[in-house]
Design a protein around this motif. Structure first.
Motif: not given
Length: 304
Positions: A268-293
């Motif tokens: 009855a206590d199972a099936n809990v979503d705790r994924r947010a606790e394991r999110r890994i934040d990251y930053e990307l360079p401002e001058n990153l050359d990107v494309f939207d496929e």
């Protein structure tokens, strides 16, 4: 039923031991990893004569040239190379693991990859160089793919079967005595449902003695508790508590393993979503050359 030990004839054993030891020594030494990989693949594919002819300026067809150039991992691209966060990796980390990935994947394309005793030992040696950590007595079967490799930590006595994908775009930790069956996928990154280009990375954790069975999937950020089971063709999107059996799409805890009820969390206590606790934040360079496929501009009604 347990498995039995299998050994190779003395001649075969001697040759395999010498080859693996030589490749391990070269990868551990001062040689450029790219050069080592190229040299090993040329010989594994039996292309030394054509390669030497090409290197000495001899004539080769365009197809031969493409093939011969392809032994050099500096001349190839992998899907993970397109991921934006590669720009943030320091000290040539991606380049090194890319070269080792290429050796692993191309080895699996040779007939020798079906010689199980040889192939398991060769991949185990490569894992020492590719993964962040790898324990003793691990067995990696044919067709395994990884995203980077250097964000994977593997414990002792782990078995990963054919055609498994281990995604370490975030982080992936696999405990001791884990079994991952054929065609399973374990992820550490996820896409936003509206903006497909927005990616969240997570730390996905597979604890000791877990069984991830045939053609199942563990979503990014999920923790599979120790001694738990994910049933065949199931998708775990929430944590699976220790000693539980989860099944379905999406997977839910449906039972506790026989005999483990006194120490297991109640269903009855199972099936809990705790994924947010394991999110890994990251930053990307401002001058990153990107494309939207995808080149999409779809937005929900009222979203300016």
């Amino acid at each position: 039923m347990t498995k039995r030990h299998v050994s190779l004839p003395p001649g075969g054993e001697e040759g395999i031991h010498a080859f693996i030891e030589e490749v391990d020594r070269r990868l551990s030494g001062e040689e450029d990893t790219c050069d080592v990989v190229e040299d090993v693949l040329v010989d594994l594919f039996g292309d030394r004569e054509a390669y030497e002819r090409w290197q000495s300026g001899g004539e080769v067809t365009p197809a031969e040239r493409v093939r011969l150039q392809g032994y050099d991992p500096c001349n190839v691209t992998l899907e993970s190379e397109y991921y934006a966060e590669v720009e943030t990796m320091d000290d040539g980390e991606f380049e090194r693991t890319k070269y080792l990935q290429w050796l692993w994947r191309q080895f699996d394309a040779t007939p020798m990859a079906d010689n199980v005793e040889f192939a398991l030992r060769f991949r185990r040696m490569l894992a020492d160089h590719l993964f962040a950590e790898v324990g003793d007595n691990c067995r990696f079967f044919k067709g395994i793919t990884v995203t980077y490799g250097h964000n994977i930590a593997v414990g002792d006595n782990v078995v990963v079967h054919d055609d498994v994908h281990l995604d370490d775009r975030g982080m992936l930790t696999i405990g001791d005595r884990v079994s991952i069956s054929d065609d399973a996928h374990v992820y550490s990154h996820d896409h936003d449902s509206n903006d497909q280009t927005a990616v969240d990375n997570y730390h996905t954790i597979i604890e000791d003695d877990v069984r991830i069975t045939y053609d199942s999937m563990v979503r990014a950020g999920v923790r599979m508790g120790e001694n738990s089971v994910l049933a065949a063709k199931s998708i775990a999107g929430k944590d699976v508590p220790a000693h539980h059996i989860a099944a379905g799409t999406p997977a839910k805890s449906i039972a506790v393993k026989d005999g483990w009820e006194p120490v297991a969390e109640d269903l009855a206590d199972a099936n809990v979503d705790r994924r947010a606790e394991r999110r890994i934040d990251y930053e990307l360079p401002e001058n990153l050359d990107v494309f939207d496929e995808f080149q999409r501009e779809r937005r929900p009604p009222g979203d300016s």
